[in-house]
Design a protein around this motif. Structure first.
Motif, PDB file in Angstrom:
ATOM      1  N   LEU A 146       0.793  -1.226   0.022  1.00 12.77           N
ATOM      2  CA  LEU A 146       0.050   0.098   0.091  1.00 12.77           C
ATOM      3  C   LEU A 146       0.984   1.311  -0.049  1.00 12.77           C
ATOM      4  CD1 LEU A 146      -2.684  -1.073   2.506  1.00 12.77           C
ATOM      5  CD2 LEU A 146      -2.636  -1.606   0.145  1.00 12.77           C
ATOM      6  N   GLY A 147       2.083   1.021   0.396  1.00 16.23           N
ATOM      7  CA  GLY A 147       3.071   2.243   0.265  1.00 16.23           C
ATOM      8  C   GLY A 147       4.142   2.155   1.253  1.00 16.23           C
ATOM      9  N   ASP A 148       5.348   2.739   0.998  1.00 14.96           N
ATOM     10  CA  ASP A 148       6.533   2.869   1.809  1.00 14.96           C
ATOM     11  C   ASP A 148       6.523   4.343   2.448  1.00 14.96           C
ATOM     12  OD1 ASP A 148       6.939   0.080   1.285  1.00 14.96           O
ATOM     13  OD2 ASP A 148       8.366   0.578  -0.459  1.00 14.96           O
ATOM     14  N   THR A 174       1.301   9.136  12.666  1.00  9.36           N
ATOM     15  CA  THR A 174       1.439  10.181  11.566  1.00  9.36           C
ATOM     16  C   THR A 174       0.578   9.683  10.520  1.00  9.36           C
ATOM     17  OG1 THR A 174       2.996  10.650   9.690  1.00  9.36           O
ATOM     18  CG2 THR A 174       2.868   8.415  10.330  1.00  9.36           C
ATOM     19  N   SER A 175      -0.030  10.838   9.626  1.00 10.57           N
ATOM     20  CA  SER A 175      -1.019  10.750   8.615  1.00 10.57           C
ATOM     21  C   SER A 175      -0.441  10.239   7.346  1.00 10.57           C
ATOM     22  CB  SER A 175      -1.735  12.073   8.759  1.00 10.57           C
ATOM     23  OG  SER A 175      -2.920  11.943   7.551  1.00 10.57           O
ATOM     24  N   VAL A 176      -0.872   9.253   6.737  1.00  9.91           N
ATOM     25  CA  VAL A 176      -0.080   8.857   5.294  1.00  9.91           C
ATOM     26  C   VAL A 176      -1.318   8.764   4.355  1.00  9.91           C
ATOM     27  CG1 VAL A 176       1.469   7.561   6.838  1.00  9.91           C
ATOM     28  CG2 VAL A 176      -0.626   6.171   6.172  1.00  9.91           C
ATOM     29  N   THR A 177      -0.849   9.003   3.266  1.00 11.54           N
ATOM     30  CA  THR A 177      -1.798   8.847   2.036  1.00 11.54           C
ATOM     31  C   THR A 177      -1.164   7.656   1.025  1.00 11.54           C
ATOM     32  OG1 THR A 177      -2.512  11.164   2.008  1.00 11.54           O
ATOM     33  CG2 THR A 177      -2.865   9.745  -0.189  1.00 11.54           C
ATOM     34  N   LEU A 178      -1.957   6.397   1.067  1.00 12.20           N
ATOM     35  CA  LEU A 178      -1.582   5.243   0.404  1.00 12.20           C
ATOM     36  C   LEU A 178      -1.258   5.553  -1.076  1.00 12.20           C
ATOM     37  CD1 LEU A 178      -4.011   2.971   2.293  1.00 12.20           C
ATOM     38  CD2 LEU A 178      -1.679   3.555   2.983  1.00 12.20           C
ATOM     39  N   GLU A 179      -0.264   4.707  -1.512  1.00 13.57           N
ATOM     40  CA  GLU A 179       0.008   4.833  -2.817  1.00 13.57           C
ATOM     41  C   GLU A 179      -0.865   3.913  -3.702  1.00 13.57           C
ATOM     42  OE1 GLU A 179       4.070   3.677  -3.171  1.00 13.57           O
ATOM     43  OE2 GLU A 179       4.961   5.427  -2.144  1.00 13.57           O
ATOM     44  N   SER A 180      -1.220   2.625  -3.054  1.00  8.77           N
ATOM     45  CA  SER A 180      -2.394   1.952  -3.488  1.00  8.77           C
ATOM     46  C   SER A 180      -3.585   1.850  -2.489  1.00  8.77           C
ATOM     47  CB  SER A 180      -1.733   0.362  -3.879  1.00  8.77           C
ATOM     48  OG  SER A 180      -2.681  -0.692  -4.176  1.00  8.77           O
ATOM     49  N   VAL A 217       3.609  -0.684   4.479  1.00  7.25           N
ATOM     50  CA  VAL A 217       2.289  -1.031   4.627  1.00  7.25           C
ATOM     51  C   VAL A 217       1.886  -1.889   3.726  1.00  7.25           C
ATOM     52  CG1 VAL A 217       0.065  -0.327   5.412  1.00  7.25           C
ATOM     53  CG2 VAL A 217       2.038   1.270   6.123  1.00  7.25           C
ATOM     54  N   LEU A 218       1.285  -3.018   4.142  1.00  7.40           N
ATOM     55  CA  LEU A 218       0.682  -4.024   3.233  1.00  7.40           C
ATOM     56  C   LEU A 218      -0.626  -4.852   3.710  1.00  7.40           C
ATOM     57  CD1 LEU A 218       4.021  -4.963   3.938  1.00  7.40           C
ATOM     58  CD2 LEU A 218       3.801  -5.911   1.655  1.00  7.40           C
ATOM     59  N   GLN A 219      -1.231  -5.055   2.668  1.00  4.33           N
ATOM     60  CA  GLN A 219      -2.564  -6.004   3.032  1.00  4.33           C
ATOM     61  C   GLN A 219      -2.967  -7.038   2.028  1.00  4.33           C
ATOM     62  OE1 GLN A 219      -6.218  -3.909   1.931  1.00  4.33           O
ATOM     63  NE2 GLN A 219      -7.281  -4.508   4.041  1.00  4.33           N
ATOM     64  N   GLU A 220      -3.363  -8.153   2.449  1.00  7.01           N
ATOM     65  CA  GLU A 220      -3.628  -9.356   1.431  1.00  7.01           C
ATOM     66  C   GLU A 220      -5.053  -8.997   0.766  1.00  7.01           C
ATOM     67  OE1 GLU A 220      -3.633 -13.173   3.058  1.00  7.01           O
ATOM     68  OE2 GLU A 220      -1.593 -13.205   3.466  1.00  7.01           O
ATOM     69  N   GLN A 221      -4.882  -8.803  -0.603  1.00  6.37           N
ATOM     70  CA  GLN A 221      -6.049  -8.534  -1.273  1.00  6.37           C
ATOM     71  C   GLN A 221      -6.362  -9.387  -2.540  1.00  6.37           C
ATOM     72  OE1 GLN A 221      -5.803  -4.592  -2.884  1.00  6.37           O
ATOM     73  NE2 GLN A 221      -5.586  -3.441  -0.693  1.00  6.37           N
ATOM     74  N   GLN A 222      -7.407  -9.645  -3.037  1.00  9.00           N
ATOM     75  CA  GLN A 222      -7.637 -10.481  -4.223  1.00  9.00           C
ATOM     76  C   GLN A 222      -7.241  -9.477  -5.645  1.00  9.00           C
ATOM     77  OE1 GLN A 222     -11.593 -11.921  -3.962  1.00  9.00           O
ATOM     78  NE2 GLN A 222     -10.996 -13.713  -2.797  1.00  9.00           N
TER      79      GLN A 222
END
Length: 260
Positions: free
Chosen positions: A46-48, A142-148, A249-254
């Motif tokens: 989702l983003g580094d 911290t506030s983050v805006t995700l790349e994905s 930050v990661l997440q398992e997705q289909q």
């Protein structure tokens, strides 16, 4: 060479140790996915993010310190949570934020230092090498805006329902009248629960800039007149650190992929 010397080498029991020899290998027929679109479940990045936190630590040494020889450090993350809103259904199932990212952990430090054990003659200072391990905690948001986009969690639902029931009123009421309502002695409910994929973090790198300053240093010259004037010792250090670490930050997705 004796039998005992042959089977033991220092602290290694050769009879109980495994030997490493030449291993054989051969090619195998690996199954190939047929061509077409496939739906797979994989970790999605989702983003580094580079996160910076500032820390101040007061360190008290159990023994007098003449000088610090070395400090080994590593960052440990105990909790890393991306807090998102819930999904309202339909097209609103993914979002990029901004979302708050809560991070909690500590910096583990192993401090190697020379502790003086000088003699009263004062011509030289003898020291023993000691070490002290401390954990300096930190906690930040911290506030983050995700790349994905992250897949938003689906909320659980719970609803109750009743059945109509007509009951006789009994004595004292007209026979044609009835008690019209639901039965409170019964309970009916429909509930759903969604087991959402929780976003998680991986620690990729860190950078630490630190200043360590003694606050109670005194010279050996004050204790022994013949001691070198530039030699001294202390027990307390104030440490200032700027810690920057990179988390993914990661997440398992289909995900749909196409096999050629």
């Amino acid at each position: 060479m004796s039998k005992k010397e042959h089977h033991y080498h220092d602290c290694v029991d050769l009879n109980m140790s495994a030997s490493i020899e030449q291993c054989m290998n051969e090619d195998t027929d690996t199954p190939v996915t047929p061509a077409g679109t496939r739906l797979v479940r994989i970790p999605v990045n989702l983003g580094d993010f580079n996160v910076t936190t500032n820390m101040v630590a007061n360190i008290q040494f159990p023994h007098p310190v003449s000088e610090i020889k070395d400090i080994k450090k590593r960052v440990v993350i105990l909790q890393c949570r991306l807090m998102t809103r819930t999904s309202t259904g339909g097209e609103d199932q993914f979002a990029t934020g901004p979302f708050p990212l809560f991070i909690k952990g500590y910096v583990r430090k192993n401090i190697q230092y020379a502790s003086p054990c000088y003699n009263k003659a004062g011509e030289c200072v003898s020291s023993k090498l000691k070490s002290l391990t401390v954990k300096v905690p930190f906690e930040c948001m911290t506030s983050v805006t995700l790349e994905s986009p992250v897949q938003l969690p689906v909320t659980n639902t719970r609803s109750e329902f009743d059945f109509f029931r007509a009951q006789d009123l009994g004595k004292g009421f007209p026979e044609k009248d009835q008690f019209l309502s639901s039965d409170i002695s019964q309970f009916h409910q429909t509930s759903t629960a969604a087991y959402n994929a929780l976003p998680y973090c991986e620690l990729l790198a860190h950078e630490i800039i630190e200043w360590d300053e003694a606050t109670d240093r005194r010279s050996h010259h004050n204790d022994y007149d013949q001691s070198p004037v530039d030699e001294g010792y202390f027990h307390h250090v104030v440490e200032k650190m700027m810690v920057t670490f990179t988390v993914s930050v990661l997440q398992e997705q289909q995900v749909r992929i196409t096999a050629g």
